[in-house]
Each structure stands twice: as C-alpha cells, then as structure tokens.
Design an enzyme around this catalytic site. Structure first.
Site, short mmCIF file in Angstrom:
data_model
loop_
_atom_site.label_atom_id
_atom_site.label_comp_id
_atom_site.label_asym_id
_atom_site.label_seq_id
_atom_site.Cartn_x
_atom_site.Cartn_y
_atom_site.Cartn_z
N ARG A 54 -81.63 -68.62 33.66
CA ARG A 54 -80.53 -67.68 33.50
C ARG A 54 -80.98 -66.25 33.80
NH1 ARG A 54 -76.64 -69.95 29.56
NH2 ARG A 54 -76.22 -67.88 28.78
N CYS A 72 -78.81 -63.36 28.90
CA CYS A 72 -79.41 -63.71 27.61
C CYS A 72 -79.19 -65.18 27.29
CB CYS A 72 -78.78 -62.89 26.50
SG CYS A 72 -78.98 -61.14 26.73
N GLU A 81 -80.34 -61.89 48.65
CA GLU A 81 -80.68 -62.06 47.24
C GLU A 81 -82.01 -62.75 47.02
OE1 GLU A 81 -77.53 -65.71 46.24
OE2 GLU A 81 -78.09 -64.36 44.64
N TRP A 112 -81.72 -60.25 28.58
CA TRP A 112 -81.49 -59.59 29.87
C TRP A 112 -80.84 -58.26 29.51
CZ3 TRP A 112 -77.29 -58.40 33.34
CH2 TRP A 112 -77.67 -58.27 34.68
N LYS A 138 -78.51 -65.86 36.69
CA LYS A 138 -77.67 -66.96 37.13
C LYS A 138 -76.24 -66.81 36.62
CE LYS A 138 -76.82 -70.92 39.06
NZ LYS A 138 -76.69 -70.90 40.52
N ASN A 188 -75.95 -62.68 22.17
CA ASN A 188 -75.60 -62.59 23.58
C ASN A 188 -74.22 -61.93 23.65
OD1 ASN A 188 -75.52 -62.91 26.30
ND2 ASN A 188 -75.25 -65.12 26.29
C1 AGP Z 1 -74.81 -66.26 44.22
O1 AGP Z 1 -75.91 -66.77 44.85
C2 AGP Z 1 -75.06 -65.37 43.09
N1 AGP Z 1 -75.95 -65.93 42.16
C3 AGP Z 1 -73.83 -64.69 42.48
O2 AGP Z 1 -73.23 -63.94 43.49
C4 AGP Z 1 -72.78 -65.59 41.81
O3 AGP Z 1 -72.10 -66.33 42.77
C5 AGP Z 1 -71.80 -64.69 41.00
O4 AGP Z 1 -72.50 -64.07 39.98
C6 AGP Z 1 -70.64 -65.46 40.44
O5 AGP Z 1 -71.04 -66.47 39.57
P1 AGP Z 1 -70.06 -67.59 39.07
O6 AGP Z 1 -69.69 -68.44 40.22
O7 AGP Z 1 -70.84 -68.33 38.04
O8 AGP Z 1 -68.85 -66.91 38.49
#
Ligand code: AGP
Length: 608
Positions: free
Chosen positions: A27, A2, A488, A73, A603, A99
């Site tokens: 995001r 969100c 992914e 989201w 993200k 959020n």
């Molecule tokens: C990686 O390509 C993904 N988008 C995901 O696994 C990401 O690394 C995970 O959500 C952790 O995110 P962060 O590093 O912001 O904590």
C-alpha cells in the site's frame, strides 16, 4: 497508504503483527510501528524505515497476547519515528493507530493543550489518544463512544489500553477496516491481505461501527453503544494468489495474469445466444434505463483512463452523452448531477478518497451510482449500492495493470448492455461484439507471448529521458495510460497526447532521437495516425509503433514495430495497453527502479 493491523490470541503476537504489516507494504508507507500490551504495561516500538528495520528493534523475548500495528504514509507531519503510529496519551496507558484524516484536529488539539495535555507528534491521530484518555474512567468503550462524535473527517482506528489488557477496540468512519476470525484468535486490518495467511473468515466493518475484539470473540456496537450484528464472509483469495508466483515482480505477474482476469471479468455475463449482457448489478429498471439523460464517469489515475475508453465505447454503442471527470475535480463541481444522471465510479481499490467523496456527493444529489471496483466490501462498493466487481484478484504492484484491462472490459459490457436496452444496437450486432469480447483472453495471451520482443525494444530506448505517447480515438486514452505507466515506475518524463494535438504544441519537444510511441493499429483513424507518424519522423524523432499483425507497410514508416493481433476496434486498444504495460515494466527494470513500489506513490490513495 496507511495500513492498520491488530491481533489478539494465544499466538506469537509480535510475529503476527510484523508479518501482517509486511503484507500491507504494497500500500506504500514511510514508517511503521507496533504497540503491545505486555506484563509491565504498554510496549511501543517504531521505526521511520522499512518493516525489516522495525523487526530488528523488536526483542525476540517480548511476550504479549494483544497488539496493534501500523504502516504510515505521511499526511500530517513529516515521515519520522515521532510521527509514526501508534500514538499514546499523556499517561502512556493508551495506544492508537489510525488511517484517515481528522479534519478538526487542530481545534481539538488546542483545546486539549489548554487542559494540560502534552502532544509529542505533529499528527492528527494523537488527538484520539488524548481524547480517549480524557474520557476514560474505568470503561474503554465508553471513553471511545464519548470521543468519536468529536472527530470530524475520516477515520479507521484501533486502540489498546494497558488497564484493559484483554481487548482491542476499533472504530470506522469513511476508512476501511476488516476483522479476521480465527480459532481463539482474532485479527484486525485495513485489508484482508494482512491476515489471509491465518484465516479466510472475515467481517467487514461498516461506517459508524465499533468492534470490540477479545480472545472469546468479536462484538460490534454503533457509535451510540447499541449492539449490532455484522455478517461473516469467506474470502476466496488465498495468500498464494497474492504472492509473486515465480515472477520477478508483482507487476509482471499481474500483467501475465490478464488472460485469466479477462476471462473472469466476462464469465457468466455474456449471453451470445440472445446477444445480451447480464449486468443486473447496474440496478436499473427498464424505465430508469430509458430515462438516463447523461452518464458521468468519475475516477482517478489509471481508472480515469479506463473511464475515457468507456466514454468512447458508450458513445459508439448508445445515444447517451458521456463525460469523464477526475474525482478530485468532480467532488467540488457536481451541481449538474440529478435524476436522469447515471454516475459510474471506477476504482480498482474502491477506497480512493476523491472517487469515494464524489460518489457520496452524487448520491446526495439524487443520481443513480454504479461502482466498478475490484474490492469486495470496499467503501465505494458499499456506498454506491450497485457494484460491478472486476474479479481481477489482488493487485499488489502499485501500477495498475490487470485491473485497467478489466475496467475497460466492464465499460464495454456496460456500453453493450445499455445499447441493447435502449434499442441502439441490434441483437446481431451485440452478438458480434460479445464474441469479440470472448476472444479477448486468447488475444491477450498472444500479446504476452511476445514479452521478450517487447523487452528487447525497451532495452533499446531505456536510456531516453523523455517519451511521448500518441493515439487517436479509443487509442488516445491508451496513449495516456502508456505514459502514466512508464512515468510512475521508471521515473522517466513521459506524456500522452491525442495525435491530432501534436501540431498544437508537443511537436516543439521533438528533436533527433526522442522516442515517440505511436498506437497505430488498424482502426477508422489509421490513415490519420500514419500522417501523424510522418509528421513525427520529419522532426527526426524515433517512432516505436504498436501496429496490427497484418500491417506490412507500417515498418517502412517507423523505427521499430511491436505487433498485436488483428482485432476489432474495441479489442485492439486493450491489446495495445498490454504491450505498453510490458514496455513500461522492462524500461523500469533496465533503469533499476523498484517496480512494485515506486517512490512517493501508494496503491490505495485513501486521503484527499
Ligand atoms: C495507476 O497505476 C496508479 N497506481 C493510480 O493512478 C491509480 O489508478 C489511482 O490512484 C486510482 O486508484 P483506484 O483505481 O484504486 O481508484
């Protein structure tokens, strides 16, 4: 995840809100909406589609000087127009965007319904609008102050009230919110990218803050209504840095930014003369460093893989036992944490809910916590207290790329720092390691120079429906990361394995032509890797090897070779990971996938 935006000022409110929401698209979201204080009252417009569709619904003549917006989201209730934010109260006077998760919303909702409130959505958010409605007599702030103590869980919300048309109110607990300061206009957002186009002056709200935005400025109170001051910061990222700069996708741009991001992460931190790493951000005295009995690295997804690389490096260069834990597991099993435990929380966003919760848990238990993050002012950075910033610049593509290699680099620097401080490596050895780290940006560039070769290999295999990735030691987490990257963004089933594990199960998956990506660069486990490659070839599978430039013999063993420069044991896994990022990218492009915004992914995962 969100996203919240808000605007108050003389500008074109709808234009600013829609533009800011667009900046938060990265995001991830499933629906969006805005609420405006107009002459005739509140105007709420929502869409369960992309922001372009929301824009089509907004009349060009609509005038307002105050508004809030949201990209949702789904967490409670399916993605739909009804569940999209903003959410209103029964009177239609109040609109809220939120959020986070209100954990006790069902209990609150039941009580409110008994008192006659009518809910229109399945969301947890709607309880906020009704609670504020119930507490409102003639002062919005007082109504919010009476509401927030009733909310359990995490929230960042923004609220407007048609009877109080000159203000936006925002509250924060465990979910990020930042205010943008312009000339006679003020902005509100979940992250600064939303308003960077308009201002670089920002104030990060803290947990327990309420912000009151008016055309004359912004004031802050705590949840008891006591006035507080918050510091202004100037954001160094400009909007251009957050745009694609001529690349087809943010992901490709970010992969190609690695020579710079790797240079930035080491900048000013390596002292080759003394063989020391300058990492005062760790926040430990020499006595405390001597007293470390164990390191626990906590992270999710790609950051977890960077943590696994960090474990190998820490164990190679220090005498400290290291474990790496997934945030969602660690937060419920942290009983071994205590004094003498160093927790390293890895998170590029600094907002990943499971990692953030693990940090809070570890602090409660008396551990020293160091965060490694890319996001200044993020929840994890502030909670940890000690933060090493990755300085990677904004990463918009959902797939983490440049932040992964920077995380690994920070882990290497930490390993050298602790190894030196605990007397486990000599200054001479450290100098060699530091000079290797310094060569990383140059090596990364020479990997990127072969982008078109990698694209050609990707095209050969893009139609496969299963990929295996294998590696050993430091290259094992690189294999895991290569598989995660590919799955992914291309939606092709791919899995990473320690090459020595193949014969314990995964070999059963191998039939003629199944592509196996083998990281077989020169390292102490090289011979073992070539044996594994022979095992794979004996099952008629195809092997794509990532190998060292000078390795002439490997070509006879495999189907395709992608070369990386000859580099040391620590550096070459970083180079291989860049190859695998390019490989995943080109396969996904061949498959016609929306590379920057893969389906079902966000993200920044700010909910559990
Ligand atoms: C990686 O390509 C993904 N988008 C995901 O696994 C990401 O690394 C995970 O959500 C952790 O995110 P962060 O590093 O912001 O904590």
């Amino acid at each position: 995840m969100c996203g919240i935006v808000g605007y108050i000022g003389a500008g074109k409110t709808t234009e600013v809100l829609l533009d800011s929401l667009g900046r938060l698209e990265y995001r991830g979201y499933d629906s969006a909406g805005i609420a405006l204080v107009c002459e005739d009252g509140l105007e709420v417009i929502k869409s369960a589609e992309r922001i372009v569709k929301l824009r089509e619904k907004v009349p060009s003549t609509l005038y307002a000087s105050v508004g809030i917006g949201h990209t949702r989201w789904a967490t409670h209730g399916k993605p739909s127009k009804t569940n999209a934010h903003p959410h209103q109260d029964c009177s239609g006077r109040i609109a809220v965007v939120h959020n986070g998760i209100i954990e006790n919303y069902q209990e609150i909702k039941r009580a409110l319904e008994k008192r006659g409130h009518v809910f229109t959505s399945e969301t947890d958010t709607e309880v906020i609008s009704h609670l504020v409605e119930e507490n409102y007599v003639d002062n919005t702030l007082r109504a919010i102050l009476a509401t927030v103590p009733k909310l359990q869980g995490s929230f960042a919300f923004a609220l407007i009230n048609k009877d109080d048309p000159g203000h936006i109110y925002a509250a924060r607990k465990d979910s990020p919110l930042v205010i943008g300061l312009g000339e006679g206009q003020y902005f509100l957002a979940s992250d600064v990218t939303a308003f960077l186009k308009y201002t670089k002056r920002a104030v990060f709200m803290e947990d327990g803050d309420i912000a009151i935005l008016s055309k004359d400025g912004v004031t802050f109170t705590d949840f008891h209504g006591r006035e507080i001051k918050r510091k202004e910061r100037v954001i160094e990222w400009d909007l251009e840095a957050a745009e694609k700069a001529g690349y087809d996708h943010f992901m490709l741009k970010e992969i190609h930014e690695q020579p710079k991001s790797l240079k930035d992460v080491i900048s000013g931190r390596l002292n080759e003369l003394s063989g020391e790493v300058e990492l005062g951000e760790i926040g430990l005295t020499q006595d405390e460093i001597n007293g470390i009995r164990r390191v626990i690295i906590v992270a999710c997804g790609t950051s977890y893989h960077a943590g696994l690389v960090g474990k190998y490096a820490l164990e190679m260069l220090t005498d400290i036992p290291v474990t790496v834990e997934i945030g969602s597991e660690f937060r419920y099993s942290s009983s071994r944490v205590g004094p003498g435990t160093l927790i390293v929380a890895l998170s590029q966003s600094g907002e990943t809910a499971d990692t953030a919760a693990s940090v809070r848990e570890a602090i409660k238990k008396g551990a020293h916590v160091v965060a490694i993050t890319n996001t200044v002012g993020s929840t994890i950075a502030r909670d940890a207290g000690n933060t090493i910033y990755m300085r990677s610049g904004p990463e918009i593509g959902v797939a983490a790329t440049k932040t992964f290699t920077s995380q690994v680099t920070v882990m290497y620097m930490m390993a050298i720092f602790l190894g030196r401080r605990r007397g486990m490596i000599t200054a001479e050895k450290a100098r060699i390691l530091l000079s290797e780290l310094k060569s990383l940006p140059k090596y990364a560039q020479s990997v990127l120079d072969q982008d078109s070769n990698v694209a050609n290999v990707a095209r050969l295999y893009a139609k496969a429906n299963l990929f295996l990735f294998v590696g050993r030691h430091l290259n094992y987490p690189i294999a895991l990361e290569g598989a995660l990257k590919l799955k992914e963004i291309s939606y092709i089933f791919s899995e990473g394995f320690a090459a020595g594990e193949l014969k314990h199960g995964p070999l059963a998956l191998l039939t003629t032509g199944v592509p196996v990506v083998a990281i077989a660069t020169r390292s102490p486990t090289y011979e073992k890797m070539t044996s594994n490659i022979k095992e794979i070839k004996a099952r008629d599978a195809s092997v794509i090897a990532v190998a060292s430039e000078s390795d002439e013999s490997i070509a006879q063993l495999v189907d395709v070779v992608i070369r990386v420069p000859d580099a040391s044991e620590l550096i070459s896994p970083v180079l291989s990971s860049i190859v695998l990022q390019l490989f995943a990218y080109h396969v996904a492009v061949c498959a016609g996938c929306p590379v920057d915004k893969p389906r079902n992914l966000a993200k920044s995962v700010t909910v559990e």
